[in-house]
Scaffold this motif. Structure first.
Motif, PDB file in Angstrom:
ATOM      1  N   GLU A   1      -2.074   0.807  -6.732  1.00 37.17           N
ATOM      2  CA  GLU A   1      -2.610   1.118  -8.079  1.00 37.17           C
ATOM      3  C   GLU A   1      -3.497   2.365  -8.078  1.00 37.17           C
ATOM      4  OE1 GLU A   1      -3.051  -1.669  -6.347  1.00 37.17           O
ATOM      5  OE2 GLU A   1      -5.107  -2.440  -6.467  1.00 37.17           O
ATOM      6  N   ASP A   2      -4.010   2.761  -6.903  1.00 34.59           N
ATOM      7  CA  ASP A   2      -4.890   3.934  -6.857  1.00 34.59           C
ATOM      8  C   ASP A   2      -4.205   5.193  -6.324  1.00 34.59           C
ATOM      9  OD1 ASP A   2      -7.077   2.473  -7.794  1.00 34.59           O
ATOM     10  OD2 ASP A   2      -7.575   1.758  -5.769  1.00 34.59           O
TER      11      ASP A   2
ATOM     12  N   SER B   1     -11.351   2.543  -2.467  1.00 29.83           N
ATOM     13  CA  SER B   1     -10.411   1.509  -2.014  1.00 29.83           C
ATOM     14  C   SER B   1      -9.535   1.963  -0.849  1.00 29.83           C
ATOM     15  CB  SER B   1      -9.516   1.087  -3.181  1.00 29.83           C
ATOM     16  OG  SER B   1      -8.733   2.196  -3.604  1.00 29.83           O
TER      17      SER B   1
ATOM     18  N   CYS C   1     -12.158   7.349  -4.626  1.00 25.89           N
ATOM     19  CA  CYS C   1     -11.259   6.234  -4.365  1.00 25.89           C
ATOM     20  C   CYS C   1     -11.750   5.403  -3.180  1.00 25.89           C
ATOM     21  CB  CYS C   1      -9.882   6.841  -4.076  1.00 25.89           C
ATOM     22  SG  CYS C   1      -8.543   5.692  -4.173  1.00 25.89           S
TER      23      CYS C   1
ATOM     24  N   ASP D   1       0.833  -1.202   0.000  1.00 27.68           N
ATOM     25  CA  ASP D   1       0.000   0.000   0.000  1.00 27.68           C
ATOM     26  C   ASP D   1       0.873   1.258   0.000  1.00 27.68           C
ATOM     27  OD1 ASP D   1      -2.278  -1.530   0.153  1.00 27.68           O
ATOM     28  OD2 ASP D   1      -2.652  -1.163   2.297  1.00 27.68           O
TER      29      ASP D   1
ATOM     30  N   VAL E   1      -3.599   3.646   0.896  1.00 26.35           N
ATOM     31  CA  VAL E   1      -4.353   3.319  -0.312  1.00 26.35           C
ATOM     32  C   VAL E   1      -3.585   2.262  -1.124  1.00 26.35           C
ATOM     33  CG1 VAL E   1      -3.290   5.242  -1.601  1.00 26.35           C
ATOM     34  CG2 VAL E   1      -5.568   4.418  -2.264  1.00 26.35           C
TER      35      VAL E   1
ATOM     36  N   ARG F   1      -3.767   8.426  -8.615  1.00 24.53           N
ATOM     37  CA  ARG F   1      -5.070   9.012  -8.898  1.00 24.53           C
ATOM     38  C   ARG F   1      -5.614   9.730  -7.661  1.00 24.53           C
ATOM     39  NH1 ARG F   1     -10.262   7.007  -8.892  1.00 24.53           N
ATOM     40  NH2 ARG F   1      -9.480   4.993  -8.173  1.00 24.53           N
ATOM     41  N   LEU F   2      -5.419   9.120  -6.487  1.00 25.01           N
ATOM     42  CA  LEU F   2      -5.887   9.741  -5.255  1.00 25.01           C
ATOM     43  C   LEU F   2      -5.199  11.086  -5.025  1.00 25.01           C
ATOM     44  CD1 LEU F   2      -7.576   9.675  -2.645  1.00 25.01           C
ATOM     45  CD2 LEU F   2      -5.678   8.448  -1.550  1.00 25.01           C
TER      46      LEU F   2
END
Lengths: 362, 362
Positions: A306-307, A239, A237, A191, A303, A310-311
């Motif tokens: 992979e996100d 996730s 997001c 993460d 997070v 973008r976050l």
């Protein structure tokens, strides 16, 4: 801070796996959000009140109220914080604003929508009513900004010299949407760690007033309600696994608690951590590490990798996230420990604050 | 208590129907639960936070949380109280027990089943950890007795001389059964007033320790959780319209607030009010009126006349209600006012406490 000699009475704490502290009295460090606060919680409060919700040591308790008709009741988040900051008024805020923001943020970072607050005031005899009125007006506008309603309260007065003008305890209730579950136990290796902006602003703003440090511009506390930033983040997001607001004890405490609760390691990249030039300068002058300095309008999010990019991009579109940055990773190595890869190379352990750096910062 | 000269700045409070107080600073009386506390609430807190729930001025706020799926959510009662009693340990209790009972009772008298508590501690540097441990153990056993769980907390430390050993703020959550609606606005002319037992025990127990008064037997505080007594009362007598626990400011404050909120008069019968012999003796010696002395394990109920005798009989079967008594009536005359028909004949007005009788009683 030097420690008094002599061992703590083992009777007092009973058998526990944590090494015995050498204190038998409360010292300022017990309120600092670091090692001593942690010891007090783990050795005194948790054993006394022993229950699952408290032992989760989240910043808020999530509760479900049974109903008579068997209907699935909503989940309610519940949190409390006492505020003893001095001075009462400081650049960028005051004790009233802080008391609203602190409790609202504890709910928000748990994924709850803050709705209701209570406030209990402990006033010292001799407090000018004009000061109280100013604080209360500030609380009201902070409530409005955060979208919460103050629904109940209490006032006590203590004799002169037995308090310090005003202490405020706020408790808060929020609604946790079905299916949402953020927890500091949920971080997994791989993460990413994201911070919402520059760190240390609140602590250094308070310190500068107390110590009379002059800056070229006025350094303001970052105190702010994180409700809307959190909403934007979770919408974009879902996730996100966990969030924390790094208040007392700073980023160091928040991440050590996360590493401990999730049984993972945390590796920070010093070069990536946003620190304002004035905070950096003040820290160098005062011999402080920004990682230990309090924030009142910042959060750290965990997070999936992979996100993460973008976050950060989404956060930067929000006024309270415009300096958001990816500052490190969750790793499988050294569980329970936070390390920092420094700008000059090399890696060091970021321990919990062991004494009291800045008393009464919130 | 003498008041400082000079008028309060009208700017400070704005236009309000209540006569201007002559204070421009906090005095002990602002925490006494009488006239000055009332003024502070009506002039400073209510105008600042203005909302329907707060303005109802019940001892607890009753809230409903919306759900996403349109299901009717349960009603949650929410309350908060700060505790600053001194000494920390007194006959019959301690600050920890009081902090649990006080908040549990505020929920119970509102008709809610108390479920969850939070606790925020403000500790003074130098507090012996042994004292804190003793207080916390006492809180735990009080929680167990009342059937509540302490689910979240906070600890702050203030420097020596800026606090007074321990202050505790507890907040509580309870579930209000569907269809139940107790309110201090619901008293109607013809209703009867019932008290659950002798009055003044808590205040006089504290006073006796502070002043070193000796009694033939140890006079103990009545601090107790009222949850079970309230349950028994409501099961037997669902027609109960309102309940209050007469804490700070005593029976006088509780009934003046009731009279004001319901727009009715209250007429008490002095001969019917249960007062223990030692409390009566101490009050005579100290020049106190038991109607103004704090209780921490008593309640007053407003009930339709036809159910009053039955309610008293049911209460007397409970350990906390064995001295329950019918002490007066709700009347249409003198709305907002409480009067007392004295033992020696004649009727006098029981006003709100105007100064500070016993500071830091809870």
């Amino acid at each position: 801070m030097s420690e008094p000699a002599g061992m703590l009475d083992p009777e007092l704490f009973g058998a526990c796996p944590v090494p015995q502290s050498r204190y038998d009295q409360i010292v300022l460090g017990h309120g600092g959000g670091g090692l001593l606060t942690n010891e007090l919680i783990q050795r005194l409060f948790v054993p006394a009140f022993r229950n699952d919700v408290l032992e989760a040591l989240e910043d808020q308790a999530t509760l479900r109220f049974g109903t008579d008709n068997g209907v699935k009741a909503p989940r309610i988040a519940f949190t409390t914080d006492a505020f003893v900051v001095r001075p009462l008024f400081f650049p960028g805020g005051d004790i009233g604003k802080l008391a609203v923001h602190g409790t609202v943020n504890d709910l928000a970072v748990g994924g709850a929508r803050p709705l209701f607050l209570s406030a209990a005031f402990i006033l010292e005899e001799g407090l000018p009513l004009a000061d109280l009125k100013r604080i209360v007006a500030s609380m009201r506008s902070a409530c409005d900004e955060a979208g919460v309603t103050l629904v109940t309260g209490d006032t006590k007065v203590v004799d002169r010299g037995k308090g310090d003008k005003v202490f405020i305890t706020t408790s808060g209730l929020g609604l946790v949407p079905e299916g949402r579950s953020l927890s500091i136990r949920s971080a997994r290796p791989g993460d990413c760690l994201v911070v919402s902006g520059t760190i240390g602003d609140h602590g250094i703003a308070i310190m500068s007033v107390r110590e009379g440090i002059e800056f070229e511009t006025v350094l303001e506390s970052d105190t702010a309600p994180l409700t809307d930033l959190v909403r934007v983040m979770l919408d974009a997001c879902p996730s996100i696994r966990a969030m924390r607001d790094p208040t007392r004890g700073g980023v160091s405490s928040a991440l050590n608690e996360l590493a401990e609760a999730s049984g993972v390691g945390v590796r920070l990249d010093e070069a990536a951590i946003p620190v304002g030039a004035e905070v950096r300068g003040a820290c160098e002058m005062l011999g402080l590490d920004p990682l230990y300095v309090a924030n009142e309008g910042k959060l750290i999010a965990v997070v999936p990798a992979e996100d993460a990019e973008r976050l950060v991009a989404v956060m930067r579109t929000h006024p309270l996230g415009r300096n958001a940055a990816l500052i490190g990773q969750v790793v499988a190595e050294h569980p329970g420990m936070v390390t920092l890869r420094s700008i000059v190379g090399g890696e060091r352990v970021v321990t919990l604050l062991s004494g009291e750096q800045l008393p009464r910062i919130c």
